[in-house]
Scaffold this motif. Sequence first.
Motif, PDB file in Angstrom:
ATOM      1  N   VAL A  14      72.341  18.272  38.670  1.00  0.00           N
ATOM      2  CA  VAL A  14      71.773  16.912  38.725  1.00  0.00           C
ATOM      3  C   VAL A  14      70.339  16.962  39.233  1.00  0.00           C
ATOM      4  O   VAL A  14      69.446  16.321  38.672  1.00  0.00           O
ATOM      5  CB  VAL A  14      72.639  15.996  39.622  1.00  0.00           C
ATOM      6  CG1 VAL A  14      71.955  14.658  39.862  1.00  0.00           C
ATOM      7  CG2 VAL A  14      74.011  15.790  38.996  1.00  0.00           C
ATOM      8  N   ARG A  15      70.112  17.750  40.292  1.00  0.00           N
ATOM      9  CA  ARG A  15      68.744  17.908  40.826  1.00  0.00           C
ATOM     10  C   ARG A  15      67.794  18.391  39.731  1.00  0.00           C
ATOM     11  O   ARG A  15      66.710  17.854  39.534  1.00  0.00           O
ATOM     12  CB  ARG A  15      68.708  18.940  41.969  1.00  0.00           C
ATOM     13  CG  ARG A  15      69.047  18.423  43.308  1.00  0.00           C
ATOM     14  CD  ARG A  15      68.605  19.362  44.416  1.00  0.00           C
ATOM     15  NE  ARG A  15      68.793  20.778  44.208  1.00  0.00           N
ATOM     16  CZ  ARG A  15      69.890  21.450  44.513  1.00  0.00           C
ATOM     17  NH1 ARG A  15      70.924  20.828  45.033  1.00  0.00           N
ATOM     18  NH2 ARG A  15      69.946  22.749  44.322  1.00  0.00           N
ATOM     19  N   GLY A  16      68.244  19.427  39.022  1.00  0.00           N
ATOM     20  CA  GLY A  16      67.413  19.998  37.963  1.00  0.00           C
ATOM     21  C   GLY A  16      67.143  19.013  36.843  1.00  0.00           C
ATOM     22  O   GLY A  16      66.022  18.932  36.327  1.00  0.00           O
ATOM     23  N   ALA A  17      68.167  18.240  36.468  1.00  0.00           N
ATOM     24  CA  ALA A  17      68.008  17.256  35.389  1.00  0.00           C
ATOM     25  C   ALA A  17      67.039  16.151  35.799  1.00  0.00           C
ATOM     26  O   ALA A  17      66.166  15.754  35.016  1.00  0.00           O
ATOM     27  CB  ALA A  17      69.362  16.664  35.018  1.00  0.00           C
ATOM     28  N   ALA A  20      63.528  17.601  35.810  1.00  0.00           N
ATOM     29  CA  ALA A  20      63.041  17.821  34.445  1.00  0.00           C
ATOM     30  C   ALA A  20      62.620  16.512  33.783  1.00  0.00           C
ATOM     31  O   ALA A  20      61.608  16.460  33.070  1.00  0.00           O
ATOM     32  CB  ALA A  20      64.128  18.507  33.618  1.00  0.00           C
ATOM     33  N   LEU A  21      63.374  15.440  34.024  1.00  0.00           N
ATOM     34  CA  LEU A  21      63.030  14.138  33.451  1.00  0.00           C
ATOM     35  C   LEU A  21      61.755  13.567  34.069  1.00  0.00           C
ATOM     36  O   LEU A  21      60.876  13.066  33.373  1.00  0.00           O
ATOM     37  CB  LEU A  21      64.173  13.144  33.670  1.00  0.00           C
ATOM     38  CG  LEU A  21      65.382  13.262  32.762  1.00  0.00           C
ATOM     39  CD1 LEU A  21      66.492  12.345  33.251  1.00  0.00           C
ATOM     40  CD2 LEU A  21      65.007  12.916  31.327  1.00  0.00           C
ATOM     41  N   LEU A  22      61.678  13.657  35.404  1.00  0.00           N
ATOM     42  CA  LEU A  22      60.573  13.003  36.094  1.00  0.00           C
ATOM     43  C   LEU A  22      59.233  13.708  35.888  1.00  0.00           C
ATOM     44  O   LEU A  22      58.196  13.053  35.818  1.00  0.00           O
ATOM     45  CB  LEU A  22      60.900  12.859  37.582  1.00  0.00           C
ATOM     46  CG  LEU A  22      62.034  11.852  37.875  1.00  0.00           C
ATOM     47  CD1 LEU A  22      62.503  11.966  39.312  1.00  0.00           C
ATOM     48  CD2 LEU A  22      61.594  10.431  37.557  1.00  0.00           C
ATOM     49  N   VAL A  23      59.248  15.036  35.764  1.00  0.00           N
ATOM     50  CA  VAL A  23      57.963  15.740  35.579  1.00  0.00           C
ATOM     51  C   VAL A  23      57.382  15.541  34.183  1.00  0.00           C
ATOM     52  O   VAL A  23      56.231  15.903  33.947  1.00  0.00           O
ATOM     53  CB  VAL A  23      58.048  17.256  35.919  1.00  0.00           C
ATOM     54  CG1 VAL A  23      58.404  17.466  37.374  1.00  0.00           C
ATOM     55  CG2 VAL A  23      58.994  17.977  34.986  1.00  0.00           C
TER      56      VAL A  23
END
Length: 201
Positions: A14-17, A20-23
Amino acid sequence: MTIRLLIADDQALVRGALAALLVLEPDLEVVAEVGRGDEVVEAVRTAKPDVALLDVEMPGLDGIEAAAALRAVPGVRVLMVTTFGRPGYLRRAMEAGAAGFVVRDTPAAQLADAVRRVHQGLRVVDPSLAAETLVAGTSPLTARESDVLRAARAGGTVADVARELHLSEGTVRNHLSAAIGKTGARTRAEAARIALDNGWL
């Protein structure tokens, strides 16, 4: 101007997702990620994010406790991003100093917008959750009744709970009885479930 973000969630996927979305947004940068609530304050002091995105349920400290701890750290605003859209969680998060509360399945563009608005000093709350919170009202439980129910959730005996909380067994029984009555439950397990479902624990 770039908005610096910290993401705190105990699920690495979840952290990674989220990161990835926010950057993908040109004005957002993820500067730190942590998996425990008790790592949040130190990570904020080290990475100096503008906005901390916190999950509610994490080991060490939950996200609401972490939000309260961040009151002592100037310059960071808190946005709760969680699966658990329970009315009591919203109320407790706002009381702890969070500036926003959104559920995890919020579309990416709306989440990015929520980050920007929180950074600008605005409050952002999922509208359906806000309505549920108004209907649900405040928790009927005292702080000590909540403590006792939380400890009782593990399934220990009254003696176990009394030892854990440094209370007498009679006091624990009284608090459990009051909590059962206030939640309309028949057993302490049902009282704990009702309180948890409402976000009171």
